[in-house]
Design a protein around this motif. Structure first.
Motif, mmCIF file in Angstrom:
data_model
loop_
_atom_site.group_PDB
_atom_site.id
_atom_site.type_symbol
_atom_site.label_atom_id
_atom_site.label_comp_id
_atom_site.label_asym_id
_atom_site.label_seq_id
_atom_site.Cartn_x
_atom_site.Cartn_y
_atom_site.Cartn_z
ATOM 1 N N THR A 85 -5.281 140.981 -51.725
ATOM 2 C CA THR A 85 -4.164 142.140 -51.337
ATOM 3 C C THR A 85 -2.777 141.584 -51.598
ATOM 4 O O THR A 85 -2.076 142.157 -51.874
ATOM 5 C CB THR A 85 -4.430 142.415 -49.793
ATOM 6 O OG1 THR A 85 -5.998 142.934 -49.708
ATOM 7 C CG2 THR A 85 -3.496 143.332 -49.398
ATOM 8 N N LYS A 86 -2.803 140.236 -51.161
ATOM 9 C CA LYS A 86 -1.339 139.740 -51.307
ATOM 10 C C LYS A 86 -0.935 139.841 -52.677
ATOM 11 O O LYS A 86 0.383 139.884 -52.861
ATOM 12 C CB LYS A 86 -1.226 138.110 -50.516
ATOM 13 C CG LYS A 86 0.206 137.646 -50.689
ATOM 14 C CD LYS A 86 0.019 136.281 -50.259
ATOM 15 C CE LYS A 86 1.499 135.564 -50.334
ATOM 16 N NZ LYS A 86 1.389 134.060 -49.710
ATOM 17 N N THR A 294 -17.082 123.681 -53.667
ATOM 18 C CA THR A 294 -17.092 125.222 -53.852
ATOM 19 C C THR A 294 -16.851 125.522 -55.446
ATOM 20 O O THR A 294 -16.385 124.743 -55.917
ATOM 21 C CB THR A 294 -16.319 126.005 -52.787
ATOM 22 O OG1 THR A 294 -16.347 127.178 -52.934
ATOM 23 C CG2 THR A 294 -14.807 125.450 -53.046
ATOM 24 N N VAL A 295 -16.827 126.615 -55.433
ATOM 25 C CA VAL A 295 -16.045 127.401 -56.937
ATOM 26 C C VAL A 295 -14.814 128.224 -56.531
ATOM 27 O O VAL A 295 -14.824 128.937 -55.814
ATOM 28 C CB VAL A 295 -17.263 128.333 -57.581
ATOM 29 C CG1 VAL A 295 -16.757 128.801 -58.661
ATOM 30 C CG2 VAL A 295 -18.384 127.483 -57.959
ATOM 31 N N ARG A 296 -13.799 127.922 -57.274
ATOM 32 C CA ARG A 296 -12.755 128.523 -56.991
ATOM 33 C C ARG A 296 -12.481 129.902 -57.860
ATOM 34 O O ARG A 296 -12.646 129.889 -58.951
ATOM 35 C CB ARG A 296 -11.601 127.639 -57.276
ATOM 36 C CG ARG A 296 -10.087 128.509 -56.940
ATOM 37 C CD ARG A 296 -8.786 127.535 -57.139
ATOM 38 N NE ARG A 296 -7.642 128.351 -57.007
ATOM 39 C CZ ARG A 296 -6.924 128.934 -57.777
ATOM 40 N NH1 ARG A 296 -7.570 129.208 -59.008
ATOM 41 N NH2 ARG A 296 -5.848 129.447 -57.426
ATOM 42 N N GLN A 297 -12.105 130.645 -57.019
ATOM 43 C CA GLN A 297 -11.770 132.083 -57.825
ATOM 44 C C GLN A 297 -10.371 132.304 -57.550
ATOM 45 O O GLN A 297 -9.742 132.187 -56.391
ATOM 46 C CB GLN A 297 -12.567 133.475 -57.132
ATOM 47 C CG GLN A 297 -14.303 133.515 -57.427
ATOM 48 C CD GLN A 297 -14.656 134.913 -57.185
ATOM 49 O OE1 GLN A 297 -14.890 135.504 -57.938
ATOM 50 N NE2 GLN A 297 -14.797 135.078 -55.928
ATOM 51 N N PRO A 298 -9.509 132.738 -58.715
ATOM 52 C CA PRO A 298 -7.882 132.934 -58.461
ATOM 53 C C PRO A 298 -7.778 134.281 -57.812
ATOM 54 O O PRO A 298 -7.371 135.206 -58.624
ATOM 55 C CB PRO A 298 -7.760 132.872 -59.953
ATOM 56 C CG PRO A 298 -8.784 133.546 -60.696
ATOM 57 C CD PRO A 298 -10.042 132.967 -59.832
ATOM 58 N N ALA A 299 -8.088 134.305 -56.569
ATOM 59 C CA ALA A 299 -7.903 135.505 -55.706
ATOM 60 C C ALA A 299 -6.650 136.283 -55.709
ATOM 61 O O ALA A 299 -6.402 137.524 -56.156
ATOM 62 C CB ALA A 299 -8.393 135.323 -54.400
ATOM 63 N N HIS A 300 -5.438 135.402 -55.542
ATOM 64 C CA HIS A 300 -4.254 136.143 -55.475
ATOM 65 C C HIS A 300 -3.886 136.637 -57.181
ATOM 66 O O HIS A 300 -3.135 137.652 -57.406
ATOM 67 C CB HIS A 300 -3.244 134.875 -55.216
ATOM 68 C CG HIS A 300 -1.802 135.285 -55.384
ATOM 69 N ND1 HIS A 300 -0.859 135.215 -56.470
ATOM 70 C CD2 HIS A 300 -1.002 135.798 -54.483
ATOM 71 C CE1 HIS A 300 0.350 135.528 -56.256
ATOM 72 N NE2 HIS A 300 0.200 136.199 -55.091
ATOM 73 N N GLU A 301 -4.192 135.723 -57.941
ATOM 74 C CA GLU A 301 -4.151 136.253 -59.527
ATOM 75 C C GLU A 301 -4.845 137.540 -59.743
ATOM 76 O O GLU A 301 -4.313 138.258 -60.478
ATOM 77 C CB GLU A 301 -4.485 135.093 -60.479
ATOM 78 C CG GLU A 301 -4.342 135.273 -61.859
ATOM 79 C CD GLU A 301 -2.924 135.169 -62.404
ATOM 80 O OE1 GLU A 301 -2.546 135.363 -63.462
ATOM 81 O OE2 GLU A 301 -2.057 134.727 -61.622
ATOM 82 N N MET A 302 -6.152 137.491 -59.341
ATOM 83 C CA MET A 302 -6.868 138.672 -59.324
ATOM 84 C C MET A 302 -6.214 139.931 -58.986
ATOM 85 O O MET A 302 -6.065 141.119 -59.452
ATOM 86 C CB MET A 302 -8.221 138.781 -58.949
ATOM 87 C CG MET A 302 -9.072 137.527 -59.602
ATOM 88 S SD MET A 302 -10.687 137.150 -58.677
ATOM 89 C CE MET A 302 -11.569 138.551 -58.872
ATOM 90 N N GLY A 303 -5.401 139.681 -57.737
ATOM 91 C CA GLY A 303 -4.782 140.914 -57.294
ATOM 92 C C GLY A 303 -3.412 141.289 -57.982
ATOM 93 O O GLY A 303 -3.232 142.433 -58.515
ATOM 94 N N LEU A 304 -2.577 140.366 -58.431
ATOM 95 C CA LEU A 304 -1.788 140.407 -59.368
ATOM 96 C C LEU A 304 -2.301 141.270 -60.811
ATOM 97 O O LEU A 304 -1.377 142.244 -61.355
ATOM 98 C CB LEU A 304 -1.165 139.158 -59.832
ATOM 99 C CG LEU A 304 0.094 138.537 -59.067
ATOM 100 C CD1 LEU A 304 0.440 137.021 -59.142
ATOM 101 C CD2 LEU A 304 1.356 139.549 -58.671
ATOM 102 N N GLN A 305 -3.347 140.671 -61.560
ATOM 103 C CA GLN A 305 -3.737 141.298 -62.438
ATOM 104 C C GLN A 305 -4.204 142.809 -62.427
ATOM 105 O O GLN A 305 -3.931 143.613 -63.328
ATOM 106 C CB GLN A 305 -4.927 140.549 -63.230
ATOM 107 C CG GLN A 305 -4.261 139.095 -63.669
ATOM 108 C CD GLN A 305 -4.346 139.239 -65.038
ATOM 109 O OE1 GLN A 305 -4.020 140.331 -65.719
ATOM 110 N NE2 GLN A 305 -3.931 138.159 -65.826
ATOM 111 N N ALA A 306 -5.077 143.067 -61.120
ATOM 112 C CA ALA A 306 -5.137 144.374 -60.946
ATOM 113 C C ALA A 306 -3.964 145.221 -60.952
ATOM 114 O O ALA A 306 -4.083 146.476 -61.319
ATOM 115 C CB ALA A 306 -6.107 144.364 -59.644
#
Length: 342
Positions: A85-86, A294-306
């Motif tokens: 969301t950020k 763990t496995v890192r998902q690029p959450a912030h980047e996914m929001g930017l890309q979306a």
């Protein structure tokens, strides 16, 4: 340049040409974050070479009056959703576009009703994080007049574009790491079967088991709901087996947090007695004791890309149906070689 001349360059093109992340491009263009001088030069060089006009989408939206995009997110108490969301809000802010945020769990209303409320706001487009693995009819109604972009989820047959991670690959790699440490009595706490993310991660784990010569059907699997209470409850069931598993692979970090709580309650040491593995790499994962593998998902980047994809679609540009961002292993102290490994 021939391919790019066929359409207006986007932030995604700039990022690809400069070999940096979309967030880095955003930081440079909007002066909203620190960027190393060398990377800043690459971004600015790419902007000049591609003749990228960063504010064109915003100007087009402004000519139609105040613009708003909608975003549906299952639960903002989940750090992964909050980081996505950020990223969306950062991209929208750079274009002076308002984000109408809908959180079904916060309002305690069915997802369908929340979608109907969002439709009533006449948003230009929607970014949708499904908590159920399905799309409400009201979202399809919105999609008839404006773009809808999915994040961290694919809905087979929906025809909607999505920004996801290489979840299956990440799951396969982390499970292979666990097996490489000598673990053979492994159990899995998976996510809700209705969700694409849960199915992909479980498929990745199974591929790793098969690759190590282990029958995937011989591995105990219990489905959770991505919440830590579920991880705690299901871990208790799995760790009550005789012989006890030496490793629990959890389909997200919150399930892993619950599993670690269960181990403490049962008097088991992590990782000496039980290795614990997560998925997502939430900020909390480095503050656990021990720190979580763990496995890192690029959450912030996914929001930017979306958000970038949504604005491209609003601008009439062509866009990829599925955008995949890479996952990365985060190897920490919650995994070790089992004491009885041969």
């Amino acid at each position: 340049m021939t391919q790019l001349n066929q359409r207006r360059p986007t932030m995604k093109d700039v990022a690809a040409h400069a070999q940096v992340s979309l967030s880095t491009v955003s930081y440079v263009l909007n002066d909203t974050g620190p960027v190393a001088p060398a990377r800043r030069r690459r971004v600015l060089d790419a902007v000049r070479l591609l003749e990228y006009a960063p504010n064109e989408s915003a100007r087009k939206l402004k000519r139609r009056g105040p613009s708003t995009i909608g975003m549906v997110v299952p639960d903002l108490t989940n750090q992964f959703f909050a980081m996505v969301t950020k990223g969306v809000q950062e991209a929208a802010s750079s274009r002076d576009v308002l984000v109408a945020l809908v959180v079904p769990t916060a309002a305690e209303l069915p997802e369908e009703r929340q979608a109907e409320l969002l439709r009533s706001q006449r948003v230009d487009g929607v970014i949708y994080l499904s908590g159920t693995g399905s799309i409400p009819a009201a979202i399809y109604e919105i999609a008839r007049s404006g773009p809808v972009v999915l994040v961290d989820e694919q809905i087979p047959g929906s025809g909607l574009p999505a920004v996801v991670s290489t979840a299956r690959k990440g799951a396969r790699e982390v499970a292979a790491h666990v097996l490489a440490q000598g673990h053979r009595r492994v159990a899995v706490i998976s996510g809700p079967p209705a969700l694409w993310t849960a199915r992909e991660r479980l498929a990745g784990y199974r591929e790793a088991f098969a690759g190590a010569g282990i029958d995937p059907d011989s591995i105990p699997v219990l489905a959770g709901d991505y919440e830590h209470e579920s991880g705690q409850k299901l871990a208790a069931q799995l760790l009550s087996a005789d012989p006890r598993p030496t490793a629990l692979i959890c389909a997200n970090d919150l399930l892993a947090v619950g599993a670690m709580e269960c181990c403490r309650e049962m008097g088991l040491q992590v990782p000496a007695d039980v290795s614990i593995i997560g998925f997502d790499d939430l900020p909390l994962s480095v503050f656990l004791t021990p720190r979580l593998t763990t496995v890192r998902q690029p959450a912030h980047e996914m929001g930017l890309q979306a958000a970038s994809l949504l604005f491209d679609l609003l601008d009439g540009s062509q866009a990829d149906t599925i955008t995949e961002l890479p996952t990365t292993l985060q190897l920490r102290e919650s995994v070790c070689t089992p004491g009885d490994a041969v």
